[in-house]
Scaffold this motif. Structure first.
Motif, short mmCIF file in Angstrom:
data_model
loop_
_atom_site.label_atom_id
_atom_site.label_comp_id
_atom_site.label_asym_id
_atom_site.label_seq_id
_atom_site.Cartn_x
_atom_site.Cartn_y
_atom_site.Cartn_z
N HIS A 114 1.56 2.44 -5.89
CA HIS A 114 1.33 1.11 -5.33
C HIS A 114 -0.15 0.72 -5.37
O HIS A 114 -0.48 -0.45 -5.62
CB HIS A 114 1.87 1.04 -3.90
N ARG A 115 -1.03 1.69 -5.17
CA ARG A 115 -2.46 1.40 -5.28
C ARG A 115 -2.84 0.96 -6.69
O ARG A 115 -3.77 0.17 -6.89
CB ARG A 115 -3.29 2.63 -4.89
N GLU A 116 -2.10 1.48 -7.67
CA GLU A 116 -2.34 1.10 -9.07
C GLU A 116 -1.72 -0.26 -9.42
O GLU A 116 -1.85 -0.74 -10.54
CB GLU A 116 -1.79 2.17 -10.01
N ALA B 263 13.07 5.43 2.91
CA ALA B 263 12.08 5.63 3.98
C ALA B 263 10.68 5.86 3.42
O ALA B 263 9.68 5.54 4.08
CB ALA B 263 12.50 6.81 4.86
N MET B 264 10.60 6.39 2.21
CA MET B 264 9.31 6.61 1.57
C MET B 264 8.68 5.31 1.06
O MET B 264 7.50 5.28 0.74
CB MET B 264 9.45 7.56 0.38
N GLY B 265 9.49 4.26 0.95
CA GLY B 265 8.96 2.98 0.50
C GLY B 265 9.05 2.74 -0.98
O GLY B 265 8.31 1.91 -1.52
N VAL B 266 9.98 3.43 -1.67
CA VAL B 266 10.14 3.16 -3.10
C VAL B 266 10.67 1.73 -3.28
O VAL B 266 11.30 1.16 -2.39
CB VAL B 266 11.09 4.18 -3.77
N ASP B 267 10.38 1.17 -4.44
CA ASP B 267 10.77 -0.22 -4.70
C ASP B 267 12.18 -0.36 -5.23
O ASP B 267 12.77 -1.45 -5.15
CB ASP B 267 9.78 -0.83 -5.69
N GLY B 268 12.73 0.73 -5.78
CA GLY B 268 14.08 0.66 -6.30
C GLY B 268 14.58 2.03 -6.72
O GLY B 268 13.79 2.99 -6.84
N VAL B 269 15.89 2.13 -6.91
CA VAL B 269 16.50 3.38 -7.36
C VAL B 269 17.41 3.11 -8.54
O VAL B 269 18.10 2.09 -8.60
CB VAL B 269 17.31 4.07 -6.24
#
Length: 224
Positions: A187-189, A209-215
């Motif tokens: 995300h920082r990138e 919960a980790m905050g991924v954008d999609g699976v």
């Protein structure tokens, strides 16, 4: 968190077939991922190098003609589809993630995407992904704006560095690689993180919960 059907909805229908893609669409996915291979200048939607696992054929896919490959049963009477057939089915209903399998796919895929972009499609609806850095590098040379997804099953630092170099839109690590630190770094990138392949309900909850954008998932109904 976006739900991306892996090879359509391969836990519910034969993978990389029109039936699988229709099933994914019926489940309301946010995107559909599938694999393409260059067979004598034709783009077929197929994952493996060999035929036995998913069809009634035998041998290496590149040892056969397109005509023969199209006669095979890819599950429940389905054919191995052409890329054009899959895109026509999905249309603009959801995001399309084309994974490049093998060399000599990049230029053919981009030629088709550019033709479609002039029609009623929008190239912003496509992500072109691969493990193959050489193919993705060529994609970026052919189009400075198309969305690129870099896949990683190991060496995430190397893959993420390459993703930065080609101005990737998204980073696609395997479930085993994902942790909160990696999510934050991606995300920082300025990239999105889509993790593959997540099927177990506990893992679905964990990566959410980790905050991924999609699976990417074989079972879109479980994530929904």
């Amino acid at each position: 968190m976006k739900v991306i059907g892996h090879r359509g909805a391969m836990g519910l229908a034969p993978e990389n077939t029109l039936l699988s893609f229709r099933t994914a669409l019926e489940l309301g996915v946010d995107g559909i991922e599938f694999d393409v291979q260059n067979i004598d200048g034709n783009l077929l939607v197929f994952h493996d190098d060999t035929l036995e696992r998913t069809t009634d054929g035998v041998g290496h896919i590149h040892q056969h003609s397109v005509e023969y490959l199209r006669t095979l049963d890819a599950g429940q009477g389905e054919q191995i589809p052409f890329l054009q057939e899959v895109i026509a089915l999905i249309g603009t209903k959801t995001m399309i993630n084309i994974e490049l399998k093998g060399v000599r796919t990049a230029s053919l895929v981009m030629h088709l995407v550019k033709l479609l972009d002039k029609d009623h499609y929008n190239k912003d609806n496509f992500i072109i992904s691969s493990y193959l850095f050489s193919e993705l590098f060529l994609i970026r040379q052919l189009d400075p704006d198309i969305k690129i997804g870099v896949i990683a099953d190991d060496q995430p630092d190397v893959a993420l560095s390459f993703a930065r170099d080609v101005n990737a839109y998204s980073f696609h690590p395997s479930l085993a690689l994902v942790n909160e630190e990696l999510v934050q770094e991606v995300h920082r990138e300025g990239m999105l993180l889509y993790v593959h392949t997540v099927n177990d309900p506990d893992n679905i909850a964990k990566v959410k919960a980790m905050g991924v954008d999609g699976v990417f998932t074989d079972y879109p109904d479980r994530v929904r």
